[in-house]
Design a protein around this motif. Sequence first.
Motif, PDB file in Angstrom:
ATOM      1  N   ASN A  21       9.356 -15.582 -13.182  1.00  0.00           N
ATOM      2  CA  ASN A  21      10.416 -15.869 -13.906  1.00  0.00           C
ATOM      3  C   ASN A  21      11.543 -15.036 -13.325  1.00  0.00           C
ATOM      4  OD1 ASN A  21       9.477 -17.763 -15.858  1.00  0.00           O
ATOM      5  ND2 ASN A  21       8.686 -16.192 -16.981  1.00  0.00           N
ATOM      6  N   PHE A  22      12.357 -15.736 -12.455  1.00  0.00           N
ATOM      7  CA  PHE A  22      13.511 -15.008 -11.946  1.00  0.00           C
ATOM      8  C   PHE A  22      14.750 -15.901 -11.961  1.00  0.00           C
ATOM      9  CE2 PHE A  22      10.619 -16.129  -8.507  1.00  0.00           C
ATOM     10  CZ  PHE A  22      11.485 -17.152  -7.773  1.00  0.00           C
ATOM     11  N   SER A  23      15.985 -15.545 -11.642  1.00  0.00           N
ATOM     12  CA  SER A  23      16.939 -16.190 -11.482  1.00  0.00           C
ATOM     13  C   SER A  23      18.177 -15.637 -11.152  1.00  0.00           C
ATOM     14  CB  SER A  23      17.388 -16.917 -12.985  1.00  0.00           C
ATOM     15  OG  SER A  23      17.788 -15.599 -13.631  1.00  0.00           O
ATOM     16  N   ALA A  24      19.310 -16.335 -10.794  1.00  0.00           N
ATOM     17  CA  ALA A  24      20.643 -15.984 -10.161  1.00  0.00           C
ATOM     18  C   ALA A  24      21.216 -15.005 -11.322  1.00  0.00           C
ATOM     19  CB  ALA A  24      21.384 -16.849  -9.823  1.00  0.00           C
ATOM     20  N   THR A  25      22.095 -14.089 -11.064  1.00  0.00           N
ATOM     21  CA  THR A  25      22.862 -12.985 -11.702  1.00  0.00           C
ATOM     22  C   THR A  25      24.180 -13.041 -11.411  1.00  0.00           C
ATOM     23  OG1 THR A  25      22.401 -11.004 -10.475  1.00  0.00           O
ATOM     24  CG2 THR A  25      20.511 -11.943 -12.376  1.00  0.00           C
ATOM     25  N   PHE A  26      24.919 -12.323 -12.094  1.00  0.00           N
ATOM     26  CA  PHE A  26      26.122 -12.055 -11.498  1.00  0.00           C
ATOM     27  C   PHE A  26      26.322 -11.448 -10.145  1.00  0.00           C
ATOM     28  CE2 PHE A  26      29.573  -8.945 -11.226  1.00  0.00           C
ATOM     29  CZ  PHE A  26      30.702  -9.548 -11.248  1.00  0.00           C
ATOM     30  N   GLU A  27      25.290 -10.645  -9.967  1.00  0.00           N
ATOM     31  CA  GLU A  27      25.283 -10.117  -8.639  1.00  0.00           C
ATOM     32  C   GLU A  27      24.828 -10.966  -7.603  1.00  0.00           C
ATOM     33  OE1 GLU A  27      24.020  -5.938  -8.659  1.00  0.00           O
ATOM     34  OE2 GLU A  27      24.942  -5.603 -10.678  1.00  0.00           O
ATOM     35  N   SER A  28      23.887 -12.071  -8.017  1.00  0.00           N
ATOM     36  CA  SER A  28      23.136 -12.646  -6.827  1.00  0.00           C
ATOM     37  C   SER A  28      23.497 -14.234  -7.196  1.00  0.00           C
ATOM     38  CB  SER A  28      21.646 -12.354  -7.147  1.00  0.00           C
ATOM     39  OG  SER A  28      21.522 -11.191  -6.928  1.00  0.00           O
ATOM     40  N   SER A  29      23.980 -14.806  -6.180  1.00  0.00           N
ATOM     41  CA  SER A  29      24.153 -16.259  -6.381  1.00  0.00           C
ATOM     42  C   SER A  29      22.735 -17.001  -6.004  1.00  0.00           C
ATOM     43  CB  SER A  29      25.006 -16.785  -5.017  1.00  0.00           C
ATOM     44  OG  SER A  29      24.618 -16.600  -3.918  1.00  0.00           O
ATOM     45  N   ASP A  30      22.024 -16.250  -5.574  1.00  0.00           N
ATOM     46  CA  ASP A  30      20.500 -17.259  -5.419  1.00  0.00           C
ATOM     47  C   ASP A  30      19.443 -16.109  -5.507  1.00  0.00           C
ATOM     48  OD1 ASP A  30      18.565 -19.278  -5.170  1.00  0.00           O
ATOM     49  OD2 ASP A  30      19.165 -19.631  -3.009  1.00  0.00           O
ATOM     50  N   VAL A  31      18.243 -16.569  -5.853  1.00  0.00           N
ATOM     51  CA  VAL A  31      17.130 -15.628  -5.626  1.00  0.00           C
ATOM     52  C   VAL A  31      15.834 -16.358  -5.512  1.00  0.00           C
ATOM     53  CG1 VAL A  31      15.497 -14.057  -7.262  1.00  0.00           C
ATOM     54  CG2 VAL A  31      18.254 -14.395  -7.630  1.00  0.00           C
ATOM     55  N   ALA A  32      15.285 -16.195  -4.453  1.00  0.00           N
ATOM     56  CA  ALA A  32      14.303 -16.781  -3.978  1.00  0.00           C
ATOM     57  C   ALA A  32      12.858 -15.938  -3.559  1.00  0.00           C
ATOM     58  CB  ALA A  32      14.542 -17.908  -2.902  1.00  0.00           C
ATOM     59  N   LEU A  33      11.571 -16.727  -3.457  1.00  0.00           N
ATOM     60  CA  LEU A  33      10.425 -16.019  -2.986  1.00  0.00           C
ATOM     61  C   LEU A  33      10.512 -16.577  -1.384  1.00  0.00           C
ATOM     62  CD1 LEU A  33       7.877 -16.707  -5.768  1.00  0.00           C
ATOM     63  CD2 LEU A  33       8.870 -14.250  -4.981  1.00  0.00           C
ATOM     64  N   PHE A  34      10.358 -15.710  -0.398  1.00  0.00           N
ATOM     65  CA  PHE A  34       9.913 -15.719   1.043  1.00  0.00           C
ATOM     66  C   PHE A  34       8.688 -15.084   1.514  1.00  0.00           C
ATOM     67  CE2 PHE A  34      14.283 -15.698   0.209  1.00  0.00           C
ATOM     68  CZ  PHE A  34      15.152 -16.889   0.793  1.00  0.00           C
ATOM     69  N   ASP A  35       7.940 -15.946   2.385  1.00  0.00           N
ATOM     70  CA  ASP A  35       7.120 -15.207   3.047  1.00  0.00           C
ATOM     71  C   ASP A  35       7.588 -14.864   4.541  1.00  0.00           C
ATOM     72  OD1 ASP A  35       7.162 -17.514   4.857  1.00  0.00           O
ATOM     73  OD2 ASP A  35       5.265 -18.554   4.045  1.00  0.00           O
ATOM     74  N   GLU A  36       6.664 -14.187   5.247  1.00  0.00           N
ATOM     75  CA  GLU A  36       7.506 -13.671   6.561  1.00  0.00           C
ATOM     76  C   GLU A  36       8.014 -14.469   7.434  1.00  0.00           C
ATOM     77  OE1 GLU A  36       6.656 -10.586  10.165  1.00  0.00           O
ATOM     78  OE2 GLU A  36       4.742 -11.268   9.148  1.00  0.00           O
ATOM     79  N   SER A  37       7.765 -15.743   7.596  1.00  0.00           N
ATOM     80  CA  SER A  37       8.144 -16.736   8.637  1.00  0.00           C
ATOM     81  C   SER A  37       9.297 -17.450   7.960  1.00  0.00           C
ATOM     82  CB  SER A  37       6.945 -17.725   8.680  1.00  0.00           C
ATOM     83  OG  SER A  37       6.832 -18.437   7.609  1.00  0.00           O
ATOM     84  N   SER A  38       9.490 -17.303   6.598  1.00  0.00           N
ATOM     85  CA  SER A  38      10.723 -18.036   5.945  1.00  0.00           C
ATOM     86  C   SER A  38      11.917 -16.961   5.857  1.00  0.00           C
ATOM     87  CB  SER A  38      10.265 -18.859   4.847  1.00  0.00           C
ATOM     88  OG  SER A  38       9.993 -17.894   3.918  1.00  0.00           O
ATOM     89  N   ILE A  39      11.859 -16.010   6.098  1.00  0.00           N
ATOM     90  CA  ILE A  39      12.714 -14.846   5.639  1.00  0.00           C
ATOM     91  C   ILE A  39      14.226 -15.305   6.703  1.00  0.00           C
ATOM     92  CG2 ILE A  39      13.745 -12.569   5.975  1.00  0.00           C
ATOM     93  CD1 ILE A  39      11.049 -11.588   4.656  1.00  0.00           C
ATOM     94  N   PRO A  40      15.332 -15.327   6.106  1.00  0.00           N
ATOM     95  CA  PRO A  40      16.461 -15.388   6.919  1.00  0.00           C
ATOM     96  C   PRO A  40      16.898 -13.893   7.574  1.00  0.00           C
ATOM     97  CG  PRO A  40      17.213 -15.363   4.801  1.00  0.00           C
ATOM     98  CD  PRO A  40      15.652 -15.106   4.905  1.00  0.00           C
ATOM     99  N   TRP A  41      16.153 -13.820   8.731  1.00  0.00           N
ATOM    100  CA  TRP A  41      16.511 -12.375   9.258  1.00  0.00           C
ATOM    101  C   TRP A  41      17.895 -12.341   9.786  1.00  0.00           C
ATOM    102  CZ3 TRP A  41      12.901  -9.005   8.565  1.00  0.00           C
ATOM    103  CH2 TRP A  41      11.584  -9.446   8.159  1.00  0.00           C
ATOM    104  N   ASP A  42      18.517 -13.352  10.189  1.00  0.00           N
ATOM    105  CA  ASP A  42      19.768 -13.059  10.882  1.00  0.00           C
ATOM    106  C   ASP A  42      20.785 -12.835   9.730  1.00  0.00           C
ATOM    107  OD1 ASP A  42      19.011 -13.205  13.402  1.00  0.00           O
ATOM    108  OD2 ASP A  42      19.273 -15.598  13.634  1.00  0.00           O
TER     109      ASP A  42
END
Length: 195
Positions: free
Chosen positions: A132-153
């Motif tokens: 259970n997690f969600s966006a907040t005032f400080e975060s427009s999106d919150v998501a789970l990532f594995d190493e290959s899907s992280i937006p490194w740039d």
Amino acid sequence: KVINKFTVPIKYCNQCGGLTTLKIPHGDNLPRVVCENCGFIQYENPRVIVGCIPEWKDQILLCKRAIEPRLGFWTLPAGFLENNETTQEGALRETKEEANASATIIDVFSLIDIPHINQVYLLYRAKLEDANFSATFESSDVALFDESSIPWDDIAFAAIKKSLKRYFSDKRSGTFSLHAETINVSTLKKHRIGS
């Protein structure tokens, strides 16, 4: 009145409101902001940023920043340590504030000094208590990532990117260690990453 090229001293005393001056106090070796009226020394100290690398199964939780600095970039849930809280309490509070997530600390993972902006990062590995997690005032999106899907740039800060790289390296080796390092201006220029 400048202590160094990154710091502008306080003009008025925090104790009596009198004017301050920049000088080296008796017994010291660095310029300090000193009250001309009561002699109070206003020390300026580094800011401590605490946060978590929240784990859920084989993924970690990242937050997309809804505020400056680095609006729209991804980061771990982290922020400034408050007075009267431990670093672990601060890391868990930031995880709640930025991702609306509850976590349990596993261990300390990353300690990064960034002296040119007067910051110290302390990041913990943590286990999410549930998904259970969600966006907040400080975060427009919150998501789970594995190493290959992280937006490194699109990672917001150099300390976060370095910690994530170390985390996945340790995960592949099967052994997590405490990592301590320094990020300086020459490192940032060499790798062209933001502080």
